[in-house]
Structure formats: structure tokens, C-alpha cells
Write a protein that holds these residues in place. Structure first.
Motif, short mmCIF file in Angstrom:
data_model
loop_
_atom_site.label_atom_id
_atom_site.label_comp_id
_atom_site.label_asym_id
_atom_site.label_seq_id
_atom_site.Cartn_x
_atom_site.Cartn_y
_atom_site.Cartn_z
N VAL A 1 21.81 -33.55 21.17
CA VAL A 1 21.66 -32.13 20.82
C VAL A 1 22.16 -31.31 22.00
O VAL A 1 21.73 -31.51 23.13
N ARG A 2 23.09 -30.40 21.71
CA ARG A 2 23.61 -29.47 22.71
C ARG A 2 23.11 -28.06 22.38
O ARG A 2 23.21 -27.62 21.23
N ILE A 3 22.57 -27.40 23.39
CA ILE A 3 21.98 -26.08 23.20
C ILE A 3 22.56 -25.12 24.24
O ILE A 3 22.66 -25.47 25.41
N GLU A 4 22.95 -23.94 23.79
CA GLU A 4 23.39 -22.89 24.71
C GLU A 4 22.55 -21.64 24.46
O GLU A 4 22.13 -21.38 23.33
N GLY A 5 22.31 -20.89 25.52
CA GLY A 5 21.52 -19.68 25.37
C GLY A 5 21.30 -18.99 26.69
O GLY A 5 22.01 -19.24 27.66
N THR A 6 20.30 -18.11 26.71
CA THR A 6 19.96 -17.38 27.93
C THR A 6 18.55 -17.75 28.37
O THR A 6 17.70 -18.09 27.54
N HIS B 1 24.15 -34.86 7.12
CA HIS B 1 24.78 -33.99 6.13
C HIS B 1 24.16 -32.60 6.21
O HIS B 1 23.01 -32.44 6.64
N GLU B 2 24.91 -31.62 5.77
CA GLU B 2 24.41 -30.25 5.78
C GLU B 2 23.08 -30.14 5.03
O GLU B 2 22.19 -29.37 5.44
N ASP B 3 22.93 -30.88 3.94
CA ASP B 3 21.69 -30.82 3.16
C ASP B 3 20.49 -31.40 3.91
O ASP B 3 19.34 -31.17 3.51
N ASP B 4 20.76 -32.13 4.99
CA ASP B 4 19.67 -32.71 5.78
C ASP B 4 19.01 -31.70 6.71
O ASP B 4 17.91 -31.93 7.20
N LEU B 5 19.70 -30.58 6.96
CA LEU B 5 19.24 -29.65 7.99
C LEU B 5 18.28 -28.60 7.44
O LEU B 5 18.43 -28.11 6.32
N LEU B 6 17.31 -28.24 8.27
CA LEU B 6 16.44 -27.12 7.98
C LEU B 6 17.17 -25.82 8.31
O LEU B 6 18.09 -25.81 9.14
N SER B 7 16.76 -24.72 7.70
CA SER B 7 17.47 -23.46 7.93
C SER B 7 17.23 -22.90 9.32
O SER B 7 18.06 -22.18 9.87
N ASP B 8 16.09 -23.23 9.91
CA ASP B 8 15.74 -22.77 11.26
C ASP B 8 16.13 -23.85 12.26
O ASP B 8 15.59 -24.96 12.22
N PRO B 9 17.03 -23.56 13.19
CA PRO B 9 17.51 -24.59 14.11
C PRO B 9 16.42 -25.13 15.05
O PRO B 9 16.44 -26.31 15.41
N LEU B 10 15.46 -24.29 15.45
CA LEU B 10 14.40 -24.78 16.32
C LEU B 10 13.45 -25.70 15.56
O LEU B 10 12.90 -26.65 16.12
N LYS B 11 13.25 -25.44 14.25
CA LYS B 11 12.46 -26.36 13.44
C LYS B 11 13.21 -27.68 13.27
O LYS B 11 12.60 -28.75 13.26
N GLN B 12 14.54 -27.60 13.14
CA GLN B 12 15.35 -28.82 13.05
C GLN B 12 15.26 -29.60 14.36
O GLN B 12 15.15 -30.83 14.36
N PHE B 13 15.32 -28.87 15.48
CA PHE B 13 15.19 -29.54 16.77
C PHE B 13 13.83 -30.21 16.87
O PHE B 13 13.71 -31.36 17.33
N ARG B 14 12.78 -29.51 16.47
CA ARG B 14 11.43 -30.08 16.52
C ARG B 14 11.36 -31.35 15.67
O ARG B 14 10.73 -32.34 16.09
N LYS B 15 12.01 -31.35 14.53
CA LYS B 15 12.01 -32.54 13.67
C LYS B 15 12.64 -33.72 14.40
O LYS B 15 12.07 -34.82 14.44
N TRP B 16 13.82 -33.50 14.97
CA TRP B 16 14.49 -34.60 15.70
C TRP B 16 13.70 -35.00 16.94
O TRP B 16 13.61 -36.19 17.27
N LEU C 1 23.21 -24.22 18.76
CA LEU C 1 22.66 -25.57 18.79
C LEU C 1 23.58 -26.49 18.00
O LEU C 1 23.93 -26.19 16.85
N GLU C 2 23.97 -27.58 18.62
CA GLU C 2 24.80 -28.58 17.94
C GLU C 2 24.03 -29.89 17.82
O GLU C 2 23.55 -30.44 18.81
N PHE C 3 23.92 -30.37 16.57
CA PHE C 3 23.26 -31.64 16.29
C PHE C 3 24.33 -32.69 16.03
O PHE C 3 25.15 -32.54 15.11
N TRP C 4 24.32 -33.73 16.84
CA TRP C 4 25.36 -34.77 16.84
C TRP C 4 24.73 -36.10 16.44
O TRP C 4 23.74 -36.53 17.05
N GLN C 5 25.27 -36.70 15.41
CA GLN C 5 24.83 -38.03 14.98
C GLN C 5 26.00 -38.99 15.08
O GLN C 5 27.06 -38.75 14.51
N GLY C 6 25.83 -40.06 15.84
CA GLY C 6 26.91 -41.03 16.01
C GLY C 6 27.27 -41.70 14.70
O GLY C 6 26.40 -42.03 13.88
#
Length: 212
Positions: free
Chosen positions: A105-110, A18-33, A181-186
Motif C-alpha cells: 500500500v502506497r499512501i501520499e498526503g500531508t 478487482h474494483e468490486d473488491d474495494l470499499l468506497s472509503d480508502p481508509l476503511k479499505q486500508f483498515r480491512k487489509w 492511496l494505491e493498493f497493490w496486489q502481486g
């Protein structure tokens, strides 16, 4: 044995996102997962699919995440296929799939090279055999056979015998700076949760939900 490939199917039901599960910083969210993947005892949770594109032709391969700061770091031969691809086009994608957690997790960048100091520091932590291997392999080049690698290994083992091994100038790190960054939960019935962070031109992250 004949198998009906279309019938290979798993039902995902471990968790929701859920949206409420996510941290505001996507890299911190990635680190959590990522920490949860490590804590779950998964084999090589740092394995990631690196996708590059050159001359409008995509190419992909598995590499290993080696550090996480304001970007995601991996190390390789700069003269390899992937190295030549990113030199021509720095836009890349990374994909992590943690099957046991039913997460992707799908990530796009440079991408750009790390500093020489960063490359030296990581190279010094590699096993000696891997350090030798960085000198031995002309990665992605055509070779006559396995004996080519074995002969070169003996040459460089003799060269560095009794001495520390310096980092080859053609080998080092890259840092991917994400802007997506896309976070995908089955979820059951293929109605998965997909929550996306995107960075606008002002550098502000937004979070949106995508249809599964």
C-alpha cells in the motif's frame, strides 16, 4: 559466495484485486487489509516506510503506525531529521509491504502534529524504558559514542526513580492525512493489480486502475 542478484525473483499468485473488491472509503479499505495482515500473524505489520523531502532531497526510514482514525498516526522526536523535514515540507509518503500476502500500500498526503493530549496519552502507554529513551536521545544528532547514550540513560533513570515519567516537550505524534492511496496486489508474470484512490479538490474520492 557469488549470487546473481538479477535472478532473485518470486512469482506472485495468491490473489487478485478487482474494483468490486474495494470499499468506497480508502481508509476503511486500508483498515480491512491491515486487519488481514494482523490476522495473518505477520511480524510488525504496522511497520511503514516514511518518505520525506527537504531541499529537493528525499529521505526515508521505517517508523511504526500507532493508530488509525481519519489519518495515520506515528510518534517520534520533533527535533529528529524527519521532524525537521516535515516542518519544512508537510508532504510525505508512506509505504507498507506485506510480503507474505503479496501486498503493498502506497499512501501520499500531508502531515501535522497531533494534539498534546494525544501525545500524552500515547506516551503514557509506552514501556518505562522507552519513556526514558525519549528523554535520552537527541535523535539524529552526532554523538561521540555509545557511552554517551548509556551515561544519559543513568542520569534520567536516577532523575525519574520512583516517579512517573512525563513526556518530553520535543517528543510527540504526527498524523498523516491521505489524498492518494494505491493498493497493490502481486500477480503472475509481474502483471500486478494496482488500484488507486485519489481525492479531488471537492474532497470526493475516485478509484482508477493503473497499468502494472
Amino acid at each position: 559466495m557469488n549470487h546473481n542478484i538479477a535472478n532473485i525473483r518470486n512469482e506472485y499468485s495468491l490473489k487478485g484485486l478487482h474494483e468490486d473488491d474495494l470499499l468506497s472509503d480508502p481508509l476503511k479499505q486500508f483498515r480491512k487489509w491491515f486487519d488481514e495482515a494482523i490476522g495473518s500473524g505477520l511480524d510488525e505489520p504496522n511497520a511503514m516506510l516514511l518518505s520525506t523531502i527537504h531541499h529537493a532531497r528525499p529521505s526515508a526510514r521505517i517508523v511504526l503506525l500507532k493508530d488509525l482514525d481519519h489519518g495515520l498516526l506515528f510518534f517520534t522526536n520533533y527535533n529528529s531529521k524527519k521532524g525537521k523535514d516535515v516542518a519544512a515540507n508537510p508532504h510525505v509518503a508512506l509505504t507498507f509491504f506485506w510480503k507474505e500476502l503479496e501486498r503493498q500500500v502506497r499512501i501520499e498526503g500531508t502531515v501535522s502534529k497531533t494534539s498534546e493530549n494525544e501525545s500524552d496519552e500515547y506516551f503514557a502507554t509506552r514501556p518505562r524504558g522507552s519513556q526514558i529513551g525519549a528523554w535520552v536521545s537527541d535523535q539524529s544528532e552526532v554523538i561521540e559514542g555509545r557511552e554517551t547514550i548509556e551515561q544519559k540513560t543513568k542520569i534520567f533513570e536516577a532523575k525519574f526513580e520512583g516517579n512517573s515519567i512525563s513526556r518530553p516537550p520535543h517528543w510527540g505524534g504526527y498524523r498523516v492525512i491521505p489524498d492518494y492511496l494505491e493498493f497493490w496486489q502481486g500477480r503472475p508474470s509481474r502483471l500486478h493489480d494496482r488500484l488507486v484512490y485519489q481525492k479531488n479538490p471537492e474532497g470526493i474520492w475516485s478509484i482508477e486502475r493503473l497499468a502494472p
